[in-house]
Motif scaffolding. Structure first.
Motif, PDB file in Angstrom:
ATOM      1  N   GLY A 250       0.789  -1.228   0.000  1.00 25.72           N
ATOM      2  CA  GLY A 250       0.000   0.000   0.000  1.00 25.72           C
ATOM      3  C   GLY A 250       0.817   1.271   0.000  1.00 25.72           C
ATOM      4  N   ALA A 251       0.103   2.381  -0.054  1.00 26.89           N
ATOM      5  CA  ALA A 251       0.699   3.708  -0.137  1.00 26.89           C
ATOM      6  C   ALA A 251       0.497   4.456   1.183  1.00 26.89           C
ATOM      7  CB  ALA A 251       0.046   4.492  -1.279  1.00 26.89           C
ATOM      8  N   PHE A 252       1.161   5.605   1.289  1.00 29.53           N
ATOM      9  CA  PHE A 252       0.900   6.535   2.381  1.00 29.53           C
ATOM     10  C   PHE A 252      -0.290   7.395   1.960  1.00 29.53           C
ATOM     11  CE2 PHE A 252       5.270   5.443   3.135  1.00 29.53           C
ATOM     12  CZ  PHE A 252       5.418   5.519   4.502  1.00 29.53           C
ATOM     13  N   VAL A 253      -1.215   7.659   2.869  1.00 29.29           N
ATOM     14  CA  VAL A 253      -2.385   8.474   2.552  1.00 29.29           C
ATOM     15  C   VAL A 253      -2.455   9.629   3.542  1.00 29.29           C
ATOM     16  CG1 VAL A 253      -4.881   8.532   2.310  1.00 29.29           C
ATOM     17  CG2 VAL A 253      -3.626   6.496   1.618  1.00 29.29           C
ATOM     18  N   VAL A 254      -2.548  10.840   3.006  1.00 27.47           N
ATOM     19  CA  VAL A 254      -2.671  12.060   3.801  1.00 27.47           C
ATOM     20  C   VAL A 254      -4.088  12.587   3.597  1.00 27.47           C
ATOM     21  CG1 VAL A 254      -1.804  14.392   4.165  1.00 27.47           C
ATOM     22  CG2 VAL A 254      -0.241  12.579   3.458  1.00 27.47           C
ATOM     23  N   VAL A 255      -4.828  12.754   4.686  1.00 18.08           N
ATOM     24  CA  VAL A 255      -6.199  13.267   4.622  1.00 18.08           C
ATOM     25  C   VAL A 255      -6.206  14.663   5.226  1.00 18.08           C
ATOM     26  CG1 VAL A 255      -8.594  12.859   5.243  1.00 18.08           C
ATOM     27  CG2 VAL A 255      -7.067  10.930   4.889  1.00 18.08           C
ATOM     28  N   VAL A 256      -6.707  15.636   4.467  1.00 15.93           N
ATOM     29  CA  VAL A 256      -6.798  17.016   4.960  1.00 15.93           C
ATOM     30  C   VAL A 256      -8.260  17.426   5.041  1.00 15.93           C
ATOM     31  CG1 VAL A 256      -4.524  17.707   4.114  1.00 15.93           C
ATOM     32  CG2 VAL A 256      -6.498  17.932   2.619  1.00 15.93           C
ATOM     33  N   ASN A 257      -8.537  18.458   5.817  1.00 24.56           N
ATOM     34  CA  ASN A 257      -9.883  18.996   6.036  1.00 24.56           C
ATOM     35  C   ASN A 257     -10.845  17.962   6.601  1.00 24.56           C
ATOM     36  OD1 ASN A 257      -9.377  21.642   5.154  1.00 24.56           O
ATOM     37  ND2 ASN A 257      -9.635  21.036   3.021  1.00 24.56           N
ATOM     38  N   CYS A 258     -10.383  17.140   7.522  1.00 27.80           N
ATOM     39  CA  CYS A 258     -11.274  16.110   8.070  1.00 27.80           C
ATOM     40  C   CYS A 258     -12.328  16.707   8.990  1.00 27.80           C
ATOM     41  CB  CYS A 258     -10.475  15.035   8.785  1.00 27.80           C
ATOM     42  SG  CYS A 258      -9.727  15.573  10.300  1.00 27.80           S
ATOM     43  N   GLU A 259     -12.169  17.947   9.415  1.00 30.23           N
ATOM     44  CA  GLU A 259     -13.197  18.574  10.241  1.00 30.23           C
ATOM     45  C   GLU A 259     -14.437  18.936   9.429  1.00 30.23           C
ATOM     46  OE1 GLU A 259     -11.094  21.895  11.773  1.00 30.23           O
ATOM     47  OE2 GLU A 259     -11.077  22.973   9.870  1.00 30.23           O
ATOM     48  N   LYS A 260     -14.306  18.938   8.094  1.00 29.14           N
ATOM     49  CA  LYS A 260     -15.434  19.281   7.229  1.00 29.14           C
ATOM     50  C   LYS A 260     -16.066  18.047   6.587  1.00 29.14           C
ATOM     51  CE  LYS A 260     -13.193  23.607   6.072  1.00 29.14           C
ATOM     52  NZ  LYS A 260     -12.523  24.357   5.013  1.00 29.14           N
ATOM     53  N   ILE A 261     -15.787  16.858   7.126  1.00 29.03           N
ATOM     54  CA  ILE A 261     -16.337  15.635   6.556  1.00 29.03           C
ATOM     55  C   ILE A 261     -17.837  15.587   6.769  1.00 29.03           C
ATOM     56  CG2 ILE A 261     -16.074  14.144   8.561  1.00 29.03           C
ATOM     57  CD1 ILE A 261     -14.922  12.102   6.434  1.00 29.03           C
ATOM     58  N   LYS A 262     -18.522  14.924   5.860  1.00 30.81           N
ATOM     59  CA  LYS A 262     -19.981  14.878   5.894  1.00 30.81           C
ATOM     60  C   LYS A 262     -20.448  13.581   6.548  1.00 30.81           C
ATOM     61  CE  LYS A 262     -23.629  14.511   2.493  1.00 30.81           C
ATOM     62  NZ  LYS A 262     -23.868  14.516   1.056  1.00 30.81           N
ATOM     63  N   LEU A 263     -21.364  13.714   7.494  1.00 29.18           N
ATOM     64  CA  LEU A 263     -22.038  12.567   8.088  1.00 29.18           C
ATOM     65  C   LEU A 263     -23.501  12.654   7.667  1.00 29.18           C
ATOM     66  CD1 LEU A 263     -20.544  12.524  11.681  1.00 29.18           C
ATOM     67  CD2 LEU A 263     -19.996  11.001   9.804  1.00 29.18           C
ATOM     68  N   THR A 264     -24.022  11.607   7.037  1.00 28.43           N
ATOM     69  CA  THR A 264     -25.374  11.649   6.497  1.00 28.43           C
ATOM     70  C   THR A 264     -26.405  11.420   7.595  1.00 28.43           C
ATOM     71  OG1 THR A 264     -25.235   9.311   5.969  1.00 28.43           O
ATOM     72  CG2 THR A 264     -24.630  10.861   4.229  1.00 28.43           C
ATOM     73  N   GLY A 265     -27.605  11.867   7.334  1.00 26.19           N
ATOM     74  CA  GLY A 265     -28.708  11.658   8.260  1.00 26.19           C
ATOM     75  C   GLY A 265     -28.521  12.402   9.568  1.00 26.19           C
ATOM     76  N   ASN A 266     -28.893  11.758  10.675  1.00 25.81           N
ATOM     77  CA  ASN A 266     -28.783  12.351  12.008  1.00 25.81           C
ATOM     78  C   ASN A 266     -27.549  11.859  12.747  1.00 25.81           C
ATOM     79  OD1 ASN A 266     -31.210  13.686  11.665  1.00 25.81           O
ATOM     80  ND2 ASN A 266     -32.403  11.981  12.478  1.00 25.81           N
ATOM     81  N   LYS A 267     -26.524  11.423  12.012  1.00 30.74           N
ATOM     82  CA  LYS A 267     -25.370  10.812  12.668  1.00 30.74           C
ATOM     83  C   LYS A 267     -24.610  11.785  13.561  1.00 30.74           C
ATOM     84  CE  LYS A 267     -24.567   7.217   9.348  1.00 30.74           C
ATOM     85  NZ  LYS A 267     -24.404   7.359   7.933  1.00 30.74           N
ATOM     86  N   ASP A 268     -24.671  13.081  13.291  1.00 31.50           N
ATOM     87  CA  ASP A 268     -23.973  14.043  14.147  1.00 31.50           C
ATOM     88  C   ASP A 268     -24.471  13.956  15.585  1.00 31.50           C
ATOM     89  OD1 ASP A 268     -21.845  15.407  13.154  1.00 31.50           O
ATOM     90  OD2 ASP A 268     -22.991  17.082  12.362  1.00 31.50           O
ATOM     91  N   SER A 269     -25.754  13.735  15.772  1.00 25.87           N
ATOM     92  CA  SER A 269     -26.295  13.690  17.127  1.00 25.87           C
ATOM     93  C   SER A 269     -26.539  12.272  17.629  1.00 25.87           C
ATOM     94  CB  SER A 269     -27.609  14.474  17.185  1.00 25.87           C
ATOM     95  OG  SER A 269     -28.536  13.925  16.274  1.00 25.87           O
ATOM     96  N   LYS A 270     -26.735  11.292  16.724  1.00 29.85           N
ATOM     97  CA  LYS A 270     -27.104   9.951  17.163  1.00 29.85           C
ATOM     98  C   LYS A 270     -25.958   8.951  17.151  1.00 29.85           C
ATOM     99  CE  LYS A 270     -31.922  10.307  16.530  1.00 29.85           C
ATOM    100  NZ  LYS A 270     -33.147   9.616  16.295  1.00 29.85           N
ATOM    101  N   LYS A 271     -24.921   9.183  16.344  1.00 31.62           N
ATOM    102  CA  LYS A 271     -23.801   8.236  16.303  1.00 31.62           C
ATOM    103  C   LYS A 271     -22.977   8.382  17.571  1.00 31.62           C
ATOM    104  CE  LYS A 271     -19.912   6.672  13.570  1.00 31.62           C
ATOM    105  NZ  LYS A 271     -20.267   5.266  13.699  1.00 31.62           N
ATOM    106  N   ILE A 272     -22.671   7.245  18.211  1.00 32.04           N
ATOM    107  CA  ILE A 272     -21.956   7.254  19.487  1.00 32.04           C
ATOM    108  C   ILE A 272     -20.619   6.544  19.312  1.00 32.04           C
ATOM    109  CG2 ILE A 272     -22.024   6.418  21.849  1.00 32.04           C
ATOM    110  CD1 ILE A 272     -24.561   7.678  21.984  1.00 32.04           C
ATOM    111  N   TYR A 273     -19.555   7.182  19.749  1.00 34.10           N
ATOM    112  CA  TYR A 273     -18.230   6.572  19.792  1.00 34.10           C
ATOM    113  C   TYR A 273     -17.985   6.101  21.220  1.00 34.10           C
ATOM    114  CZ  TYR A 273     -17.215   8.427  15.190  1.00 34.10           C
ATOM    115  OH  TYR A 273     -17.234   8.686  13.841  1.00 34.10           O
TER     116      TYR A 273
END
Length: 144
Positions: free
Chosen positions: A51-74
């Motif tokens: 595999g390769a090295f992967v750099v992810v930028v702007n992860c604070e602007k990622i989209k969560l569909t539906g009501n996952k912002d309030s209902k998804k639990i970590y």
């Protein structure tokens, strides 16, 4: 015809960059996990890490569909009794936005030593800047 087996000395790892702005978290995590393991290459072999090295930028602007912002639990468990910590996706996005991508990609890799080694090649940043310009990063193609 002989089967091609990649050797550790022959592997040339490239650096790929992904902009996570307004991309669905799960779909983006699949593409990142495939690039980390080398599944997007014709020389993919399950027991050799190509595999390769992967750099992810702007992860604070990622989209969560539906009501996952309030209902998804970590969930995080400390190991002590009553040591279960539960936080919503909204709280994780505010405090540690890189964890949304990191945990999604980690969940899509097999649970073995090779995947723990693979996760060290994932670099996630909340903003648009990253310190890996010297590696001549290329844009990772997204097909969704």
């Amino acid at each position: 015809m002989k089967t091609f087996m990649p050797k550790e000395a022959d592997i040339k790892r490239e650096w790929l960059v992904v902009d996570a702005t307004d991309k669905p978290a799960g779909r983006l995590a699949v593409v990142i996990a495939d690039a980390l393991r080398g599944r997007d290459k014709p020389t993919y072999t399950p027991h050799v890490d190509t595999g390769a090295f992967v750099v992810v930028v702007n992860c604070e602007k990622i989209k969560l569909t539906g009501n996952k912002d309030s209902k998804k639990i970590y969930q995080d468990y400390t190991g002590y009794s009553s040591g279960l910590n539960e936080t919503t996706a909204k709280e994780v996005r505010e405090k540690h936005p890189e964890r949304i991508i990191t945990q999604a990609v980690k969940g899509m890799l097999p649970a073995n030593r090779q995947s723990r080694q693979t996760m060290t090649r994932l670099k996630v940043y909340a903003g648009a800047e990253h310190p890996h310009a010297a590696q001549q990063v290329k844009e990772l193609a997204l097909n969704f």
